[in-house]
Design a protein around this motif. Structure first.
Motif, PDB file in Angstrom:
ATOM      1  N   GLY A   1       0.627  -1.034  -0.470  1.00 17.61           N
ATOM      2  CA  GLY A   1       0.111   0.038   0.060  1.00 17.61           C
ATOM      3  C   GLY A   1       0.742   1.648  -0.350  1.00 17.61           C
ATOM      4  O   GLY A   1       0.513   2.635  -0.480  1.00 17.61           O
ATOM      5  N   GLY A   2       2.253   1.324   0.295  1.00 14.20           N
ATOM      6  CA  GLY A   2       3.393   2.563   0.273  1.00 14.20           C
ATOM      7  C   GLY A   2       3.431   2.609  -0.961  1.00 14.20           C
ATOM      8  O   GLY A   2       2.992   4.171  -0.863  1.00 14.20           O
ATOM      9  N   PHE A   3       3.416   1.748  -1.381  1.00 10.16           N
ATOM     10  CA  PHE A   3       3.797   1.900  -3.280  1.00 10.16           C
ATOM     11  C   PHE A   3       3.144   2.187  -3.420  1.00 10.16           C
ATOM     12  O   PHE A   3       2.816   3.142  -4.806  1.00 10.16           O
ATOM     13  CB  PHE A   3       4.253   0.777  -3.831  1.00 10.16           C
ATOM     14  N   GLU A   4       1.474   1.779  -3.563  1.00 19.01           N
ATOM     15  CA  GLU A   4      -0.040   2.373  -4.682  1.00 19.01           C
ATOM     16  C   GLU A   4       0.224   3.910  -3.931  1.00 19.01           C
ATOM     17  O   GLU A   4      -0.956   4.850  -4.907  1.00 19.01           O
ATOM     18  CB  GLU A   4      -0.824   1.186  -3.599  1.00 19.01           C
ATOM     19  N   LEU A   5       0.745   3.949  -2.553  1.00 16.22           N
ATOM     20  CA  LEU A   5       0.710   5.717  -1.991  1.00 16.22           C
ATOM     21  C   LEU A   5       1.436   6.682  -2.606  1.00 16.22           C
ATOM     22  O   LEU A   5       0.861   7.736  -3.458  1.00 16.22           O
ATOM     23  CB  LEU A   5       0.473   6.055  -0.794  1.00 16.22           C
ATOM     24  N   ALA A   6       2.171   5.984  -3.222  1.00 22.54           N
ATOM     25  CA  ALA A   6       3.514   6.529  -3.773  1.00 22.54           C
ATOM     26  C   ALA A   6       3.025   7.187  -5.572  1.00 22.54           C
ATOM     27  O   ALA A   6       3.649   7.658  -5.811  1.00 22.54           O
ATOM     28  CB  ALA A   6       4.807   6.201  -4.249  1.00 22.54           C
ATOM     29  N   MET A   7       2.279   5.660  -5.648  1.00 20.30           N
ATOM     30  CA  MET A   7       2.554   5.879  -7.444  1.00 20.30           C
ATOM     31  C   MET A   7       0.545   6.757  -7.329  1.00 20.30           C
ATOM     32  O   MET A   7       0.544   7.075  -8.814  1.00 20.30           O
ATOM     33  CB  MET A   7       1.729   4.406  -8.003  1.00 20.30           C
ATOM     34  N   CYS A   8      -0.200   7.251  -6.324  1.00 21.59           N
ATOM     35  CA  CYS A   8      -0.933   8.008  -6.046  1.00 21.59           C
ATOM     36  C   CYS A   8      -0.736   9.611  -6.835  1.00 21.59           C
ATOM     37  O   CYS A   8      -1.439  10.439  -7.074  1.00 21.59           O
ATOM     38  CB  CYS A   8      -1.361   8.327  -5.311  1.00 21.59           C
ATOM     39  N   ALA A   9       0.891  10.215  -6.686  1.00 23.18           N
ATOM     40  CA  ALA A   9       1.293  10.907  -6.864  1.00 23.18           C
ATOM     41  C   ALA A   9       1.042  11.325  -8.600  1.00 23.18           C
ATOM     42  O   ALA A   9       1.229  10.904  -8.454  1.00 23.18           O
ATOM     43  CB  ALA A   9       2.325  11.675  -6.353  1.00 23.18           C
ATOM     44  N   ASP A  10       1.397  13.097  -7.945  1.00 19.38           N
ATOM     45  CA  ASP A  10       1.552  13.295  -9.850  1.00 19.38           C
ATOM     46  C   ASP A  10       3.455  13.387 -10.328  1.00 19.38           C
ATOM     47  O   ASP A  10       3.427  13.486 -11.199  1.00 19.38           O
ATOM     48  CB  ASP A  10       0.978  14.840 -10.478  1.00 19.38           C
ATOM     49  N   ILE A  11       3.914  13.761  -9.166  1.00 22.57           N
ATOM     50  CA  ILE A  11       5.367  13.592  -9.696  1.00 22.57           C
ATOM     51  C   ILE A  11       5.626  13.029  -8.367  1.00 22.57           C
ATOM     52  O   ILE A  11       5.489  12.524  -6.683  1.00 22.57           O
ATOM     53  CB  ILE A  11       5.503  15.039  -9.775  1.00 22.57           C
ATOM     54  N   ILE A  12       7.776  12.214  -8.825  1.00 19.02           N
ATOM     55  CA  ILE A  12       7.722  11.098  -7.467  1.00 19.02           C
ATOM     56  C   ILE A  12       9.438  11.369  -7.433  1.00 19.02           C
ATOM     57  O   ILE A  12      10.069  11.384  -8.558  1.00 19.02           O
ATOM     58  CB  ILE A  12       7.359   9.798  -7.910  1.00 19.02           C
ATOM     59  N   VAL A  13       9.511  12.216  -6.314  1.00 16.94           N
ATOM     60  CA  VAL A  13      11.183  12.212  -6.035  1.00 16.94           C
ATOM     61  C   VAL A  13      11.271  10.699  -5.060  1.00 16.94           C
ATOM     62  O   VAL A  13      10.900  10.435  -4.249  1.00 16.94           O
ATOM     63  CB  VAL A  13      11.642  14.119  -5.281  1.00 16.94           C
ATOM     64  N   ALA A  14      12.925   9.834  -5.245  1.00 12.31           N
ATOM     65  CA  ALA A  14      13.069   9.212  -4.300  1.00 12.31           C
ATOM     66  C   ALA A  14      14.389   9.320  -4.306  1.00 12.31           C
ATOM     67  O   ALA A  14      16.222  10.033  -4.664  1.00 12.31           O
ATOM     68  CB  ALA A  14      13.198   7.945  -5.657  1.00 12.31           C
TER      69      ALA A  14
END
Length: 258
Positions: free
Chosen positions: A109-122
């Motif tokens: 679910g944490g990966f999914e929450l990140a994928m809900c974003a428009d931009i991901i910085v890692a």
């Protein structure tokens, strides 16, 4: 705001922080309710133009959920992540741009929450994974549907079928994340992205996000023929007038978000 997250607003940017580092920021019912409050405030407050989602501690962005079927403690049912993911309950659509700042484990679910974003910085220590099949648990499969849309087909299928993880550098190579930085620069970099978005017309940004995402899965001819209410409403906004005036005067626009 309920406990489980930190919430602050500075210069039109909301910062939402998952704050259960000892539990690897896994989402419990209290955090779910707090996230719902945060997204609702971000949607309804015209002075918030962009949101940044981060997490406390270096070890994990979010290790998933220890809730099932949404949160019903106050009689309100929602999807995981305060309604953002659409898993386990009604989905809440965030109208403002969302940037995820991801470090350490972003799994389930944490990966999914990140994928809900428009931009991901890692951060360079980030790891993304879908462990369901590896541990013998298959739920409502929301994460799989997002992964197959946001990653190359065979990469997504490998993650889904093996339960193994990819690191930040692989995620960048596959187009999942926008930028990889040292952990120490993660929040600074996410904030720079937020500043870049906030320098644009907030109403135009919101209208563009609505138009793109509402027709992302439709044929091009239908997307082109659709009338988008937020775009039409923007034509009569103060920001549109200000944008034209600023262009004519060769100066930076002073947006109001109205």
């Amino acid at each position: 705001m309920s406990s489980g997250i930190l919430f602050e607003v500075d210069n039109h940017i909301a910062r939402v922080t998952l704050d259960r580092p000892k539990a690897l920021n896994s989402i419990d019912p209290e955090m779910d309710a707090a996230l719902f409050e945060a997204w609702t405030e971000i949607n309804s407050n015209p002075d918030i133009w962009v949101a940044v989602l981060g997490a406390a501690g270096e070890k994990a962005f979010c290790a998933g959920a220890n809730v099932s079927g949404g949160t019903e403690g106050d009689g309100r049912r929602m999807a995981l992540g305060g309604g953002l993911t659409g898993v386990g309950g009604p989905m809440l659509t965030l109208r403002k741009p969302l940037i995820a700042a991801v470090q350490g484990y972003a799994i389930g679910g944490g990966f999914e929450l990140a994928m809900c974003a428009d931009i991901i910085v890692a951060a360079d220590n980030a790891q993304f994974g879908i462990p369901e099949t590896k541990v013998g648990i298959i739920g409502e499969a929301g994460i799989m549907h997002r992964a197959i849309r946001q990653l190359p087909h065979h990469i997504a299928m490998a993650l889904i079928l093996t339960g193994e993880r990819i690191d930040a550098q692989q995620a960048e190579r596959y187009g999942l994340v926008n930028e990889v930085v040292p952990y120490e620069k993660l929040l600074e970099t996410a904030w720079l992205w937020a500043d870049r978005i906030a320098s644009a017309s907030p109403l135009a940004v919101q209208a563009a996000k609505d138009a793109v995402l509402s027709r992302a899965g439709w044929p091009l001819d239908i997307a082109l023929a659709t009338r988008y209410e937020p775009i039409e409403a923007y034509a009569n906004s103060a920001d549109r007038i200000e944008g034209r005036a600023a262009f004519a005067d060769k100066r930076a626009a002073r947006w109001s978000g109205r």
